[in-house]
Design an enzyme around this catalytic site. Structure first.
Site, PDB file in Angstrom:
ATOM      1  N   LYS A  19      -7.317  -2.837  -5.601  1.00 12.27           N
ATOM      2  CA  LYS A  19      -7.167  -4.010  -4.729  1.00 12.27           C
ATOM      3  C   LYS A  19      -6.600  -5.134  -5.574  1.00 12.27           C
ATOM      4  O   LYS A  19      -6.786  -5.142  -6.798  1.00 12.27           O
ATOM      5  CB  LYS A  19      -8.515  -4.436  -4.134  1.00 12.27           C
ATOM      6  CG  LYS A  19      -8.399  -5.281  -2.891  1.00 12.27           C
ATOM      7  CD  LYS A  19      -8.170  -4.446  -1.646  1.00 12.27           C
ATOM      8  CE  LYS A  19      -7.861  -5.299  -0.444  1.00 12.27           C
ATOM      9  NZ  LYS A  19      -7.729  -4.498   0.781  1.00 12.27           N
ATOM     10  N   ASP A  74      -2.683  -6.923   2.952  1.00 14.06           N
ATOM     11  CA  ASP A  74      -4.047  -7.203   3.397  1.00 14.06           C
ATOM     12  C   ASP A  74      -3.961  -8.602   4.009  1.00 14.06           C
ATOM     13  O   ASP A  74      -2.885  -9.006   4.481  1.00 14.06           O
ATOM     14  CB  ASP A  74      -5.043  -7.115   2.226  1.00 14.06           C
ATOM     15  CG  ASP A  74      -6.507  -7.148   2.684  1.00 14.06           C
ATOM     16  OD1 ASP A  74      -6.952  -6.182   3.318  1.00 14.06           O
ATOM     17  OD2 ASP A  74      -7.200  -8.144   2.429  1.00 14.06           O
TER      18      ASP A  74
HETATM   19  P1  NDP Z   1      -4.656 -11.097   8.770  1.00 15.45           P
HETATM   20  O1  NDP Z   1      -4.342 -12.058   7.703  1.00 15.45           O
HETATM   21  O2  NDP Z   1      -3.521 -10.508   9.551  1.00 15.45           O
HETATM   22  O3  NDP Z   1      -5.671 -11.761   9.818  1.00 15.45           O
HETATM   23  C1  NDP Z   1      -6.957 -12.186   9.471  1.00 15.45           C
HETATM   24  C2  NDP Z   1      -7.481 -13.013  10.627  1.00 15.45           C
HETATM   25  O4  NDP Z   1      -8.871 -13.202  10.462  1.00 15.45           O
HETATM   26  C3  NDP Z   1      -6.842 -14.392  10.711  1.00 15.45           C
HETATM   27  O5  NDP Z   1      -6.452 -14.636  12.044  1.00 15.45           O
HETATM   28  C4  NDP Z   1      -7.955 -15.341  10.295  1.00 15.45           C
HETATM   29  O6  NDP Z   1      -7.983 -16.571  11.004  1.00 15.45           O
HETATM   30  C5  NDP Z   1      -9.177 -14.559  10.712  1.00 15.45           C
HETATM   31  N1  NDP Z   1     -10.322 -14.981   9.909  1.00 15.45           N
HETATM   32  C6  NDP Z   1     -10.409 -15.003   8.553  1.00 15.45           C
HETATM   33  N2  NDP Z   1     -11.612 -15.470   8.188  1.00 15.45           N
HETATM   34  C7  NDP Z   1     -12.276 -15.726   9.337  1.00 15.45           C
HETATM   35  C8  NDP Z   1     -13.566 -16.223   9.623  1.00 15.45           C
HETATM   36  N3  NDP Z   1     -14.419 -16.521   8.643  1.00 15.45           N
HETATM   37  N4  NDP Z   1     -13.913 -16.371  10.933  1.00 15.45           N
HETATM   38  C9  NDP Z   1     -13.059 -16.053  11.923  1.00 15.45           C
HETATM   39  N5  NDP Z   1     -11.818 -15.587  11.703  1.00 15.45           N
HETATM   40  C10 NDP Z   1     -11.443 -15.427  10.431  1.00 15.45           C
HETATM   41  O7  NDP Z   1      -5.525  -9.932   8.092  1.00 15.45           O
HETATM   42  P2  NDP Z   1      -5.687  -8.420   8.511  1.00 15.45           P
HETATM   43  O8  NDP Z   1      -5.775  -8.299   9.977  1.00 15.45           O
HETATM   44  O9  NDP Z   1      -4.700  -7.614   7.771  1.00 15.45           O
HETATM   45  O10 NDP Z   1      -7.114  -8.080   7.845  1.00 15.45           O
HETATM   46  C11 NDP Z   1      -8.352  -8.361   8.501  1.00 15.45           C
HETATM   47  C12 NDP Z   1      -9.465  -7.550   7.854  1.00 15.45           C
HETATM   48  O11 NDP Z   1      -9.134  -6.154   7.920  1.00 15.45           O
HETATM   49  C13 NDP Z   1      -9.716  -7.842   6.366  1.00 15.45           C
HETATM   50  O12 NDP Z   1     -11.086  -7.648   6.098  1.00 15.45           O
HETATM   51  C14 NDP Z   1      -8.910  -6.740   5.683  1.00 15.45           C
HETATM   52  O13 NDP Z   1      -9.386  -6.476   4.373  1.00 15.45           O
HETATM   53  C15 NDP Z   1      -9.180  -5.578   6.616  1.00 15.45           C
HETATM   54  N6  NDP Z   1      -8.228  -4.482   6.529  1.00 15.45           N
HETATM   55  C16 NDP Z   1      -6.880  -4.699   6.713  1.00 15.45           C
HETATM   56  C17 NDP Z   1      -5.997  -3.632   6.641  1.00 15.45           C
HETATM   57  C18 NDP Z   1      -4.553  -3.778   6.943  1.00 15.45           C
HETATM   58  O14 NDP Z   1      -3.855  -2.745   7.053  1.00 15.45           O
HETATM   59  N7  NDP Z   1      -4.025  -4.973   7.161  1.00 15.45           N
HETATM   60  C19 NDP Z   1      -6.469  -2.283   6.262  1.00 15.45           C
HETATM   61  C20 NDP Z   1      -7.916  -2.156   6.210  1.00 15.45           C
HETATM   62  C21 NDP Z   1      -8.737  -3.239   6.293  1.00 15.45           C
HETATM   63  P3  NDP Z   1      -6.966 -17.789  10.721  1.00 15.45           P
HETATM   64  O15 NDP Z   1      -5.720 -17.370  11.474  1.00 15.45           O
HETATM   65  O16 NDP Z   1      -7.669 -18.960  11.274  1.00 15.45           O
HETATM   66  O17 NDP Z   1      -6.780 -17.814   9.232  1.00 15.45           O
END
Ligand code: NDP
Length: 447
Positions: free
Chosen positions: A129, A169
């Site tokens: 990571k 990520d």
């Molecule tokens: P993105 O950056 O695309 O989206 C993350 C979203 O989560 C944003 O909209 C953000 O809000 C929101 N967010 C972050 N912190 C909080 C919080 N404390 N409360 C509410 N909303 C929050 O990320 P991903 O979708 O890629 O990743 C999301 C999760 O999935 C992570 O844990 C990541 O490690 C996991 N993951 C991702 C993979 C991938 O292929 N992308 C693979 C496997 C796991 P805001 O817009 O306000 O910042």
């Protein structure tokens, strides 16, 4: 104190004192240790090889400065990291996260979890990571590009298609992967798969962007199918509005479910009758603009609940898809009170230890992220082999392969997790991932 608890405590005492303050890492390690430590102790080879202790200790942690120039011509300095946890079963593999709050603790726990997740896919993928404390919000496209290029100048010596293959990520999507890959290709002079998540136009896989969210729904479908149920007609609460959340929402809608929430750091958009694809298009657009979810489109009945989490709504299935530790004891209790029967993690470690206790007590069926969100890395694995063979699959072929991979992961986890009280998916995922790693690590000797 039972034997597993005593052995877990003794094991935690063997961790490096330098890691004592890494709360997320300790939480992730403790959850795995509780399930696997007895199995390790009962196997003389695995016990002698100290398999779990070796997985906790990353092969290396690379830390570097990232110096770049913003649009005003001012020099900016950030920190970057790459945690290469284990390459016992394949090249190091795991995403990059750009977020101002990211810490080495986050990346250590994520790299540790990634070892197990990647083992569960059945593909040759090690665990890693990385990321940076860079905050992309409000930055221009040109600034993002210069940051990515500066980041890659430091990371490039440590990665490569058979060495370490980063992906996206949080805040690292197709645009950032494009800039990172362009910089790596120029520096190495080689066109090869040193990153995944590339666009299909230059060596990426179809469906990679969608894979984590789609795979999450395929995993939930496999869980429901065991009891003869389907996702059709279920009410699904989802947190987040990013890559994982929106693609999970789209697939859930396509499979006949009613998606009632999406959210971000500023609040939750609640649509009691469900989102449609046009409403999700709007959410995606708002994220791209850096805007919140207030003022939703008029064609769906929806209200923005400022500062609220999505867990206070009447749902059958909960899919946390935002970030770690978003479901604490209180949030878990709200889910239980509102009738949630199944929770599958799209995010990595979104449920705290106390939250998990509440879910278990209420007999909510729980699927950990290392199994349920493995679809993204699984399609990354397919991207690596497509790039090596110079033969690319159609979107339908990748989607079908993803369905099969998720169903296979489900079956591996369910087989290991079967007990008197039904299936414990968390235990099953830990044991299935551990066994594959243990076999590989012991076979290769003490190195
Ligand atoms: P993105 O950056 O695309 O989206 C993350 C979203 O989560 C944003 O909209 C953000 O809000 C929101 N967010 C972050 N912190 C909080 C919080 N404390 N409360 C509410 N909303 C929050 O990320 P991903 O979708 O890629 O990743 C999301 C999760 O999935 C992570 O844990 C990541 O490690 C996991 N993951 C991702 C993979 C991938 O292929 N992308 C693979 C496997 C796991 P805001 O817009 O306000 O910042």
């Amino acid at each position: 104190m039972d034997r597993a608890t005593a052995l877990t405590e003794a094991f935690l005492n063997t961790l490096s004192p330098a890691d004592a303050d890494l709360a997320n890492l300790r939480q992730a390690v403790e959850e795995v240790a509780r399930d696997v430590i007895t199995v390790e102790k009962n196997d003389p080879d695995w016990a002698a090889a100290r398999v779990l202790r070796r997985i906790v200790e990353p092969d290396r942690v690379i830390s570097f400065g990232v110096t770049w120039t913003d649009d005003a011509g001012d020099v900016q300095v950030n920190r970057g990291w790459r945690v290469q946890a284990s390459n016992a079963i394949g090249p190091y593999k795991g995403g990059l996260r750009f977020h101002p709050a990211v810490t080495l603790d986050d990346l250590r726990f994520l790299a540790f979890e990634q070892c197990f997740k990647n083992a569960l896919t059945g593909l040759p993928l090690g665990g890693a990571k990385g990321g940076s404390d860079f905050d992309p919000s409000g930055r221009s496209d040109a600034e993002i590009m210069r940051f990515c290029q500066a980041f890659m100048r430091q990371l490039a010596p440590h990665i490569g298609p058979d060495k370490d293959v980063p992906a996206g990520d949080i805040n690292v999507g197709a645009r950032e992967i494009g800039y990172l890959f362009g910089a790596w290709r120029q520096m190495s002079g080689i066109y090869a798969g040193a990153l995944t998540g590339k666009a299909p136009a230059y060596g990426g896989s179809e469906i990679r962007t969608e894979a984590t969210g789609y795979g999450l729904i395929y995993f939930v479908q496999a869980m429901l199918a065991r009891t003869g149920a389907a996702i059709t007609g279920h009410r699904v609460a989802i947190s987040g509005k990013g890559n994982v959340a929106t693609h999970a929402a789209r697939k859930a809608i396509d499979e006949g479910a009613t998606v009632i929430t999406l959210s971000d750091t500023s609040g939750t958009l609640y649509a009691p009758d469900g989102f449609d694809h046009a409403a999700i298009d709007w959410v995606v657009q708002r994220k791209a603009q850096g805007a919140d979810l207030s003022d939703p489109p008029r064609h769906i009945a929806a209200q923005f609940c400022e500062g609220a989490q999505p867990w206070a709504q009447d749902a059958d299935i909960a899919l946390p898809c935002a970030t770690q530790n978003e479901i604490d004891e209180k949030a878990a209790q709200a889910l239980v009170d509102n009738g949630v029967q199944l929770l599958a993690e799209g995010a990595n470690m979104p449920t705290t230890r106390d939250g998990l206790r509440v879910l278990r007590k209420a007999r909510v069926t729980y699927a950990p992220g290392k199994a349920a969100n493995a679809g993204g890395v699984a399609v990354s694995g397919l991207e690596m082999s497509q790039m090596s063979h110079r033969r690319f699959m159609s979107a339908d072929e990748v989607d079908q392969a993803l369905r099969t991979l998720m169903s296979d992961i489900h079956d591996r986890v369910a087989t290991e997790g079967k007990g008197d009280g039904g299936i414990d998916y968390a235990r099953g995922a830990n044991l299935a991932g551990y066994r594959r790693l243990a076999q590989a690590i012991t076979a290769q000797g003490v190195i």
